[in-house]
Design a protein around this motif. Structure first.
Motif, mmCIF file in Angstrom:
data_model
loop_
_atom_site.group_PDB
_atom_site.id
_atom_site.type_symbol
_atom_site.label_atom_id
_atom_site.label_comp_id
_atom_site.label_asym_id
_atom_site.label_seq_id
_atom_site.Cartn_x
_atom_site.Cartn_y
_atom_site.Cartn_z
ATOM 1 N N SER A 260 -76.975 -11.583 3.229
ATOM 2 C CA SER A 260 -75.623 -11.835 2.763
ATOM 3 C C SER A 260 -75.635 -12.554 1.418
ATOM 4 C CB SER A 260 -74.865 -12.676 3.792
ATOM 5 O OG SER A 260 -73.620 -13.106 3.280
ATOM 6 N N TYR A 261 -74.598 -12.318 0.639
ATOM 7 C CA TYR A 261 -74.460 -13.019 -0.637
ATOM 8 C C TYR A 261 -74.310 -14.521 -0.428
ATOM 9 C CZ TYR A 261 -69.501 -13.436 0.486
ATOM 10 O OH TYR A 261 -68.323 -13.753 1.093
ATOM 11 N N ALA A 262 -73.747 -14.899 0.736
ATOM 12 C CA ALA A 262 -73.552 -16.326 1.000
ATOM 13 C C ALA A 262 -74.877 -17.059 1.123
ATOM 14 C CB ALA A 262 -72.731 -16.513 2.279
ATOM 15 N N THR A 263 -75.886 -16.379 1.637
ATOM 16 C CA THR A 263 -77.199 -17.011 1.762
ATOM 17 C C THR A 263 -77.750 -17.395 0.397
ATOM 18 O OG1 THR A 263 -77.638 -15.725 3.768
ATOM 19 C CG2 THR A 263 -79.528 -16.696 2.654
ATOM 20 N N THR A 264 -77.624 -16.484 -0.577
ATOM 21 C CA THR A 264 -78.077 -16.793 -1.940
ATOM 22 C C THR A 264 -77.304 -17.963 -2.519
ATOM 23 O OG1 THR A 264 -78.616 -14.462 -2.254
ATOM 24 C CG2 THR A 264 -78.458 -15.839 -4.225
ATOM 25 N N PHE A 265 -75.978 -17.959 -2.279
ATOM 26 C CA PHE A 265 -75.160 -19.046 -2.810
ATOM 27 C C PHE A 265 -75.586 -20.384 -2.239
ATOM 28 C CE2 PHE A 265 -71.617 -21.917 -1.956
ATOM 29 C CZ PHE A 265 -71.167 -22.169 -3.236
ATOM 30 N N TYR A 266 -75.758 -20.443 -0.920
ATOM 31 C CA TYR A 266 -76.119 -21.715 -0.297
ATOM 32 C C TYR A 266 -77.505 -22.176 -0.725
ATOM 33 C CZ TYR A 266 -72.010 -21.608 2.727
ATOM 34 O OH TYR A 266 -70.727 -21.610 3.201
ATOM 35 N N ASP A 267 -78.423 -21.243 -0.933
ATOM 36 C CA ASP A 267 -79.748 -21.627 -1.428
ATOM 37 C C ASP A 267 -79.660 -22.285 -2.800
ATOM 38 O OD1 ASP A 267 -81.124 -20.795 0.799
ATOM 39 O OD2 ASP A 267 -81.474 -18.767 0.039
ATOM 40 N N LEU A 268 -78.914 -21.678 -3.706
ATOM 41 C CA LEU A 268 -78.758 -22.242 -5.048
ATOM 42 C C LEU A 268 -77.974 -23.546 -5.014
ATOM 43 C CD1 LEU A 268 -78.000 -18.977 -7.046
ATOM 44 C CD2 LEU A 268 -80.163 -20.242 -6.937
ATOM 45 N N ASP A 269 -76.971 -23.602 -4.142
ATOM 46 C CA ASP A 269 -76.188 -24.827 -4.027
ATOM 47 C C ASP A 269 -77.043 -25.978 -3.535
ATOM 48 O OD1 ASP A 269 -73.492 -26.181 -3.998
ATOM 49 O OD2 ASP A 269 -74.008 -26.379 -1.875
ATOM 50 N N ASP A 270 -77.905 -25.715 -2.548
ATOM 51 C CA ASP A 270 -78.793 -26.762 -2.035
ATOM 52 C C ASP A 270 -79.789 -27.218 -3.095
ATOM 53 O OD1 ASP A 270 -77.543 -26.615 0.386
ATOM 54 O OD2 ASP A 270 -79.056 -25.340 1.330
ATOM 55 N N GLU A 271 -80.220 -26.299 -3.934
ATOM 56 C CA GLU A 271 -81.264 -26.630 -4.906
ATOM 57 C C GLU A 271 -80.735 -27.354 -6.135
ATOM 58 O OE1 GLU A 271 -84.886 -24.383 -7.361
ATOM 59 O OE2 GLU A 271 -83.528 -23.254 -6.038
ATOM 60 N N TYR A 272 -79.533 -26.979 -6.603
ATOM 61 C CA TYR A 272 -79.079 -27.482 -7.902
ATOM 62 C C TYR A 272 -77.806 -28.343 -7.841
ATOM 63 C CZ TYR A 272 -82.296 -23.948 -9.712
ATOM 64 O OH TYR A 272 -83.407 -23.198 -9.984
ATOM 65 N N PHE A 273 -76.961 -28.154 -6.837
ATOM 66 C CA PHE A 273 -75.637 -28.759 -6.912
ATOM 67 C C PHE A 273 -75.329 -29.738 -5.785
ATOM 68 C CE2 PHE A 273 -75.355 -24.620 -9.039
ATOM 69 C CZ PHE A 273 -74.902 -25.025 -10.278
ATOM 70 N N LYS A 274 -76.342 -30.216 -5.058
ATOM 71 C CA LYS A 274 -76.075 -31.158 -3.997
ATOM 72 C C LYS A 274 -75.669 -32.539 -4.518
ATOM 73 C CE LYS A 274 -76.315 -29.165 -0.028
ATOM 74 N NZ LYS A 274 -75.163 -29.194 0.884
ATOM 75 N N VAL A 275 -75.883 -32.767 -5.826
ATOM 76 C CA VAL A 275 -75.399 -34.016 -6.395
ATOM 77 C C VAL A 275 -73.883 -34.086 -6.352
ATOM 78 C CG1 VAL A 275 -75.324 -33.100 -8.750
ATOM 79 C CG2 VAL A 275 -75.616 -35.568 -8.383
ATOM 80 N N TYR A 276 -73.244 -32.911 -6.308
ATOM 81 C CA TYR A 276 -71.801 -32.842 -6.118
ATOM 82 C C TYR A 276 -71.529 -32.419 -4.680
ATOM 83 C CZ TYR A 276 -71.814 -32.801 -11.201
ATOM 84 O OH TYR A 276 -72.020 -33.113 -12.519
ATOM 85 N N GLY A 277 -70.815 -33.257 -3.967
ATOM 86 C CA GLY A 277 -70.468 -32.919 -2.603
ATOM 87 C C GLY A 277 -69.249 -32.027 -2.544
ATOM 88 N N PRO A 278 -68.714 -31.791 -1.360
ATOM 89 C CA PRO A 278 -67.518 -30.952 -1.232
ATOM 90 C C PRO A 278 -66.309 -31.577 -1.921
ATOM 91 C CG PRO A 278 -68.023 -32.062 0.829
ATOM 92 C CD PRO A 278 -69.184 -32.302 -0.059
ATOM 93 N N ILE A 279 -65.450 -30.743 -2.455
ATOM 94 C CA ILE A 279 -64.208 -31.208 -3.075
ATOM 95 C C ILE A 279 -63.183 -31.383 -1.955
ATOM 96 C CG2 ILE A 279 -62.371 -30.652 -4.695
ATOM 97 C CD1 ILE A 279 -64.378 -29.058 -6.300
ATOM 98 N N VAL A 280 -62.857 -32.623 -1.672
ATOM 99 C CA VAL A 280 -62.012 -32.957 -0.529
ATOM 100 C C VAL A 280 -60.550 -32.904 -0.939
ATOM 101 C CG1 VAL A 280 -61.537 -34.666 1.262
ATOM 102 C CG2 VAL A 280 -63.864 -34.413 0.358
ATOM 103 N N SER A 281 -59.756 -32.290 -0.101
ATOM 104 C CA SER A 281 -58.316 -32.183 -0.328
ATOM 105 C C SER A 281 -57.590 -33.249 0.484
ATOM 106 C CB SER A 281 -57.817 -30.791 0.073
ATOM 107 O OG SER A 281 -56.404 -30.747 0.066
ATOM 108 N N PHE A 282 -56.798 -34.069 -0.205
ATOM 109 C CA PHE A 282 -55.967 -35.073 0.461
ATOM 110 C C PHE A 282 -54.520 -34.579 0.414
ATOM 111 C CE2 PHE A 282 -59.765 -37.366 -0.436
ATOM 112 C CZ PHE A 282 -59.854 -38.339 0.555
ATOM 113 N N THR A 283 -54.008 -34.242 1.572
ATOM 114 C CA THR A 283 -52.680 -33.644 1.674
ATOM 115 C C THR A 283 -51.667 -34.669 2.148
ATOM 116 O OG1 THR A 283 -53.645 -31.488 2.197
ATOM 117 C CG2 THR A 283 -51.317 -31.810 2.741
ATOM 118 N N ILE A 284 -50.615 -34.871 1.333
ATOM 119 C CA ILE A 284 -49.503 -35.754 1.730
ATOM 120 C C ILE A 284 -48.508 -34.889 2.494
ATOM 121 C CG2 ILE A 284 -47.649 -37.249 0.922
ATOM 122 C CD1 ILE A 284 -50.433 -36.567 -1.470
ATOM 123 N N ASP A 285 -48.461 -35.079 3.822
ATOM 124 C CA ASP A 285 -47.664 -34.188 4.657
ATOM 125 C C ASP A 285 -46.347 -34.819 5.110
ATOM 126 O OD1 ASP A 285 -48.988 -36.043 6.173
ATOM 127 O OD2 ASP A 285 -49.319 -34.709 7.877
#
Length: 603
Positions: A260-285
Motif C-alpha cells: 500500500s502507498y500508506a506503508t511507504t508514507f509511514y516509513d518516511l514519516d517515521d524516518e524523517y518527520f517524527k520530530v513533528y507530532g500529529p497536528i491536534v485539532s481543538f474544537t470549541i463546541d
C-alpha cells in the motif's frame, strides 16, 4: 526474703556430682519481668533493621527521586503510633502486661507496609504533575487500601478485646489503639512528609544534601552522575526516561497492506518527520461570542499553555487559528467593529470570501448570525515513541478539559493512542482470567488439584517466556499482540494437559517409568504439533522487521517456549506429584484410551 536468698545461693551453687534445678513461688513473676526487660534490646535491633531496610528500599539510581529520609520517617510514624498507644492506655489506667511487649513488633510491620504502599503510589504518579496533583493521585490509590486494612485490623482487635481472658483483652486494647494511631499518623504525619519531599523532588534537589543537581542527561562527569545526578531533564521528559522493557503501542503501517502507498508514507514519516507530532485539532463546541475581548483572551490563554507545554511546539507558525488571522486582517485594513453582529458580518463578507484555509474551521448557525463551533490546530512535537504519542493525547485532553471555554482535542490517531493507556493492565488482566479458566478446565479433565496447579504453572512460565521473546524481538504490545498472547495460552495448555494426563494414566508405579511412558507416547506428537504451529503462521506474507510479525513471533515464541517447558519442567513436577499420590492411602483409577487398563497406587 528467704526465697530470694535461696535463689541467689542456688544460682552460684556448683557440684561435680549432681545437677540442680530450682523453682520458687516468685519464679514465674520474676521471669516475666525479666522477659519484658529482655524485649527492649530486641526492639532496638528490630527498629534499626527496619530503618536500614526502609532506607535501602527507598534508594534508587536517581539521586533526586530517591527518598532514604522518607523511609526513616515511615518507621518513625509507626514508632509514634506505638508511643501514643502506650501513653493513652496508661493514661486510661489499662495495665501494662508482659504480652503487650510484643505489640511494637506487630505495629512496626503494619506501619512499614503502609509506608511502602504510600511510597509506591507516589512513585507511580507522573512527575510532570504538581505536588498537589501527585499527592491527590497517590492518596486516591493508596489511602483506600490502607483504610481497608486498618479498619479490618482494628475490628479484629476490637473483637479480641471482648475476650474472657484479661491478658487477651489488654493486648488487643493496646494493639487496636496502636493500629488506629498508625493509620492516623500515616495519613497525616507521613503524608505531610511525602509532600515536603515531593517539593524537594520537584525542585530537583539531591535527596541527602538538598542541593540542586543536574539531571543524568546533563551530567558533567561520571563521578557526578554516580553520586549526584538525578531528576528529569528539560531535554528528556519523564516518560522517555522510564525504562519500560515491554514495548507498547501499534505501528499504523501495520494496518495497511505491504504494497500500500500508506506503508511507504509511514516509513518516511517515521524516518524523517517524527520530530513533528500529529497536528491536534481543538474544537470549541459551544456558542461563544468571539468578538468579546474576554473570550479572545481565554482562547489565547489556552494556546499559550499549549505552546509552553513540552509536548507541543512553541513557535507561532505551528498554530493555525482563524481568529488570529482575522484580527490581523482587520488591523491591516483598518477595519473595526463595535458589536457581535458587525464582527460576524465582516468575517463572512470580507474575510471568508477570499481564498482561505479556514472555510472548514468555522460553523455558523442556520441564519448565519452566530458561530456555533470552530476550531484551531496546533502541531505537537517529537512523537518518536509510544509514550510520547500517548502523552500528547493525554496533555491535549487535559488542557482542553481545564479550559473555561468548552472544547475538546482530537486527532484521528488518538483512536490508536487510546490503547497505550490501558493495554498493559488489560493484557495482564486477560492473562490472569485466561490462566484461571485453563486451571478450571484442567481440573475438570484431570481431576486432581496438584495436577491442575502444575499445568497452570507451566502456562504461566510459558506466557512469561513469550513476553520475554516479544521484548527481545521488539514486538510492540498492542491489541493484536494481546490477542495473540491469549491464543498462546490456549496453545500452551494443550501440551501441558496431554503430557500430564499421560503421566497420570501410565501403568507404572515408578516415577521415572511414568515419565518415560509419557514422553514415549507424546514426545513425538508434541514436537510435530510445535513444528506445525510454527509453519502455519509462516505462510503469511513476510515483513521486513521482526517487530511487525505480530502473529508469527508470539506463536513461534510460545511453541519454542512451551516445547522446551513440557519435557523437563512438567515431568519433574509430575514426578514430585506422583511421589505424593503414590505414598497416600487413596487409590487412583485412570482409564487409558489405548489399553483400557486400571492403575492403582498403593501405599
Amino acid at each position: 526474703m528467704w526465697e530470694l536468698e535461696f535463689m541467689n545461693s542456688m544460682f552460684v551453687y556448683e557440684s561435680d556430682n549432681i545437677d540442680v534445678a530450682y523453682y520458687t513461688s516468685q519464679t514465674l513473676e520474676l521471669e516475666l519481668e525479666a522477659s519484658i526487660t529482655s524485649v527492649f534490646p530486641l526492639f532496638t535491633i528490630t527498629f534499626t533493621l527496619l530503618i536500614t531496610f526502609s532506607i535501602v528500599c527507598c534508594i534508587m539510581a536517581d539521586w533526586v527521586r530517591s527518598n532514604p529520609m522518607l523511609g526513616q520517617l515511615g518507621v518513625l510514624s509507626a514508632g509514634l503510633a506505638i508511643v501514643s498507644s502506650l501513653g493513652l492506655m496508661s493514661y486510661c489506667g489499662v495495665p501494662f502486661i508482659n504480652v503487650v511487649a510484643s505489640m511494637p513488633f506487630l505495629i512496626l510491620g503494619i506501619g512499614v507496609d503502609d509506608m511502602f504502599i504510600m511510597i509506591v503510589a507516589w512513585r507511580k504518579t507522573p512527575s510532570k504533575f504538581t505536588v498537589e496533583e501527585r499527592m491527590g493521585h497517590a492518596y486516591s490509590e493508596a489511602a483506600l487500601s490502607i483504610t481497608i486494612t486498618s479498619i479490618t485490623d482494628f475490628l479484629a482487635f476490637c473483637i479480641g478485646a471482648i475476650s474472657f481472658f484479661p491478658a487477651v483483652q489488654i493486648f488487643c486494647l493496646y494493639t487496636g489503639v496502636a493500629v488506629l494511631f498508625d493509620y492516623l499518623y500515616q495519613i497525616t504525619f507521613f503524608g505531610a512528609c511525602m509532600a515536603l519531599f515531593g517539593r524537594r523532588e520537584a525542585a530537583n534537589r539531591h535527596c541527602c544534601s538538598c542541593m540542586k543537581v543536574l539531571p543524568k542527561k546533563e551530567f558533567p562527569s561520571t563521578t557526578y552522575r554516580l553520586f549526584c545526578a538525578g531528576g528529569w531533564s528539560d531535554k528528556t521528559l519523564p516518560d522517555d526516561e522510564a525504562s519500560e522493557h515491554v514495548f507498547k503501542g501499534i505501528r499504523l503501517k501495520n494496518l495497511a497492506n505491504d504494497d500500500s502507498y500508506a506503508t511507504t508514507f509511514y516509513d518516511l514519516d517515521d524516518e524523517y518527520f517524527k520530530v513533528y507530532g500529529p497536528i491536534v485539532s481543538f474544537t470549541i463546541d459551544e456558542e461563544v461570542d468571539y468578538s468579546s475581548k474576554i473570550v479572545q483572551t481565554k482562547l489565547y490563554d489556552v494556546i499559550e499553555e499549549l505552546k509552553v507545554n513540552d509536548y507541543f511546539h512553541s513557535s507561532n507558525s505551528t498554530v493555525q487559528f482563524w481568529l488570529t488571522e482575522f484580527l490581523v486582517f482587520m488591523e491591516q485594513n483598518n477595519i473595526t467593529y463595535s458589536n457581535k453582529d458587525q464582527f460576524i458580518q465582516i468575517l463572512r463578507s470580507m474575510f471568508l470570501v477570499r481564498p482561505t484555509v479556514f472555510d472548514t474551521d468555522i460553523q455558523f448557525n442556520d441564519d448565519n448570525t452566530s458561530i456555533v463551533a470552530s476550531r484551531f490546530l496546533i502541531s505537537s512535537s517529537d512523537s518518536s515513541t509510544a509514550n510520547r504519542e500517548r502523552n500528547i493525547m493525554v496533555e491535549s485532553r487535559r488542557i482542553a478539559d481545564k479550559s473555561d471555554i468548552q472544547m475538546f482535542a482530537y486527532h484521528p490517531a488518538f483512536v490508536f493512542y487510546e490503547q497505550y493507556i490501558a493495554i498493559l493492565s488489560n493484557t495482564l488482566q486477560n492473562i490472569g482470567i485466561a490462566a484461571g479458566a485453563m486451571f478450571l478446565v484442567s481440573l475438570i479433565l484431570i481431576p486432581h488439584p496438584l495436577c491442575s496447579l502444575y499445568v497452570t504453572l507451566a502456562i504461566a512460565s510459558i506466557s512469561l517466556g513469550v513476553i520475554g521473546y516479544m521484548t527481545l524481538w521488539h514486538v510492540k504490545l498492542d491489541a493484536v499482540a494481546m490477542i495473540n498472547i491469549i491464543i498462546c495460552i490456549g496453545f500452551s495448555v494443550d501440551f501441558s494437559a496431554h503430557i500430564t494426563y499421560a503421566f497420570v494414566i501410565a501403568p507404572h508405579h515408578s516415577r521415572n517409568k511414568r515419565s518415560v511412558h509419557a514422553l514415549y507416547l507424546l514426545g513425538w506428537p508434541i514436537l510435530e504439533g510445535a513444528l506445525s504451529t510454527i509453519l502455519r503462521p509462516c505462510r503469511s506474507p513476510e515483513k521486513e522487521e521482526v517487530g511487525e510479525m505480530h502473529t508469527i513471533d508470539p506463536i513461534s515464541g510460545v511453541t519454542e517456549t512451551k516445547h522446551g517447558h513440557q519435557n523437563p519442567l512438567t515431568d519433574a513436577k509430575m514426578e514430585i506429584w506422583s511421589k505424593e499420590v503414590c505414598s497416600s492411602n487413596r487409590s487412583l483409577r485412570r482409564i487409558s484410551s489405548e489399553t483400557m487398563h486400571t492403575t492403582t497406587c498403593e501405599q
